[in-house]
Design an enzyme around this catalytic site. Structure first.
Site, short mmCIF file in Angstrom:
data_model
loop_
_atom_site.label_atom_id
_atom_site.label_comp_id
_atom_site.label_asym_id
_atom_site.label_seq_id
_atom_site.Cartn_x
_atom_site.Cartn_y
_atom_site.Cartn_z
N ASN A 9 -6.95 0.00 31.54
CA ASN A 9 -7.39 0.19 30.16
C ASN A 9 -6.43 1.20 29.56
OD1 ASN A 9 -8.71 0.78 27.81
ND2 ASN A 9 -10.71 1.16 28.75
N ARG A 98 -7.62 -4.56 29.49
CA ARG A 98 -8.35 -4.56 28.22
C ARG A 98 -7.34 -4.77 27.09
NH1 ARG A 98 -11.39 0.48 25.35
NH2 ARG A 98 -12.27 -0.72 23.66
N HIS A 186 -15.40 -3.68 20.60
CA HIS A 186 -16.25 -3.13 21.68
C HIS A 186 -17.00 -4.24 22.43
CE1 HIS A 186 -16.23 0.81 19.25
NE2 HIS A 186 -15.47 1.00 20.32
N ARG A 246 -11.90 7.94 12.52
CA ARG A 246 -11.80 6.81 11.58
C ARG A 246 -13.00 6.85 10.62
NH1 ARG A 246 -11.46 2.34 16.12
NH2 ARG A 246 -11.36 4.06 17.61
N GLU A 383 -16.85 -0.80 30.75
CA GLU A 383 -15.93 -1.85 30.28
C GLU A 383 -15.01 -2.31 31.40
OE1 GLU A 383 -15.24 1.02 27.32
OE2 GLU A 383 -15.36 -0.42 25.69
#
Ligand code: ADP
Length: 399
Positions: A9, A98, A186, A246, A383
């Site tokens: 990742n 990922r 996500h 963000r 993840e």
């Protein structure tokens, strides 16, 4: 020694990795145990190898890397050699990655080839903070070991079956055909949680659920019977909730205003990805822990905006689902901050959500009160394990 699979990742300055056993020893409960978890961080500044947990070599092991390891290709070469030594000369049978944006082309994991890399590179402007860094290790491994099977797992894929009304912006159709759609992100986290729900709350797993992935990136996803039907993020990972740096949902007129003030597209992009959200509101930190511990009124305001907007998103996704059976919190803030969970739940009382504050403070799995009409859970995301699961399924199909 069983075959292993590496999961990567990669971000702008770090490579998180996990090594999974593909065939565990007989009697082992976990069908795919992680033998090693770690990361190379500080790529480009002061690179270090950190192990979070491992067999043989103690967790917390830390090694400063020489300056020569700077840059993603060097870091991947270092990691490859280090792993080969750690594994006694054997290499993993595959690497799962990922990749944030699969665009309109990919709605499931793929084995990567040159054509796929080219397609994925075209989506870099849609995820400028993530996509180039996700692709760099794929390219590095491909040039070092062209025969290595590499699988790309996309954050957008879980959302690709949204109904069309949820996929559309109200803009000219030509743009939709070009790929300007509400993709959502996500997805690997949401898919993991949707699967975990079958163990944690089997009755809820088939119901109407909102999953709140609240980390440094934050979004929410509405799932019905395990399928994503809408999410707060859209074309890029800027939309939806305010995040660490963000802004989340923004009037596009603000971007036009900034352009008219003479800011160029690159400067606006940098500002939107790095200087907004909790950091922009507080003026000093993107980390909820810092904000909770600060007496600065701007820190409280940043948290209040985050909580307010999260509760609005719950209302909107509840409408998408036509009601709500459960809310699940996950990721850094969702898993660890009882205070934020409590504040979001307080604003969601109107839908019948009442927390058991003791369970919430203790970080139990089910945190709603016995008489709450909407159940609430805290479920840790993973993840990397979702990527491992997809990669091993793809490998099995190729055999
Ligand atoms: P990512 O994987 O996107 O980098 P994480 O899911 O690890 O992000 O979440 C990181 C964020 O979680 C941190 O920036 C911090 O705001 C928040 N966080 C982590 N631990 C805690 C905690 N104990 N209390 C409050 N917030 C926390």
């Amino acid at each position: 020694m069983p075959d292993t699979m590496l999961v990567i990742n990669a971000g702008s300055s770090s490579i998180k990795f996990q090594l999974f056993d593909l065939m565990p020893t007989v009697g082992q409960a976990d069908p795919m145990p992680a033998r090693l978890r770690g990361q190379i961080e500080g790529i480009g500044t002061q690179p270090r190898l950190l192990l979070r947990s491992s067999e043989g070599c103690g967790a917390g092991y830390e090694e400063a890397l020489p300056a020569a390891v700077e840059g993603m290709p060097n870091a991947m070469t270092f990691l490859g050699n280090w792993l080969r030594e750690w594994l006694g000369g054997v290499l993993p049978v595959a690497v799962g990655h990922r990749v944030v944006h699969g665009g309109p082309a990919y709605d499931e994991p793929i084995v990567v080839d040159d054509a796929a890399i080219e397609t994925l590179e075209r989506y870099a402007p849609l995820a400028p903070l993530h996509q180039p860094h996700n692709l760099a290790p794929i390219r590095a491994i491909r040039s070092m070991m062209p025969g290595m099977v590499q699988v790309a797992c996309f954050d957008t894929a879980f959302h690709r079956r949204h109904p069309e009304v949820a996929d559309r912006y109200a803009i000219p159709e030509q743009l939709y055909r070009e790929g300007v759609r509400r993709y959502g992100f996500h997805g690997l986290s949401y898919e993991w949680i949707a699967r975990r729900l079958h163990d944690v709350a089997p009755l809820i797993a088939h119901g109407r659920v909102i999953i709140a992935h609240l980390g440094s990136g934050a979004s929410m996803c509405a799932i019905q019977d395990g399928v994503s039907i809408d999410s707060t993020m859209g074309f890029t990972a800027l939309d939806g909730l305010p995040m660490g740096t963000r802004p989340g949902q923004l009037d596009p007129g603000i971007v036009l205003y900034l352009l008219s003030r003479g800011m160029d597209a690159h400067a606006i992009e940098q500002m939107l990805y790095r200087d907004c959200g909790l950091k922009g509101l507080s003026g000093f930190s993107n980390d909820v822990r810092d904000l909770l511990g600060s007496p600065d009124p701007r820190a409280s305001l940043a948290l209040e905006v985050f909580i307010y907007r999260a509760s609005l998103a719950i209302g909107s996704l509840t409408a998408a689902l036509g009601g709500l059976d459960a809310l699940v919190f996950t990721a850094g803030i969702g898993e660890h901050s009882a205070v934020i969970r409590s504040a979001i739940a307080e604003r969601s009382r109107w839908i019948g959500l009442v927390l058991d504050e003791t369970a919430n403070l203790m970080g139990r799995s089910c945190i709603s009160s016995a008489d709450s009409q909407v159940q609430a859970y805290v479920i840790p995301t993973d993840e990397e394990r979702m990527i491992a699961t997809h990669t091993s399924a793809l490998l099995a199909r190729r055999r």
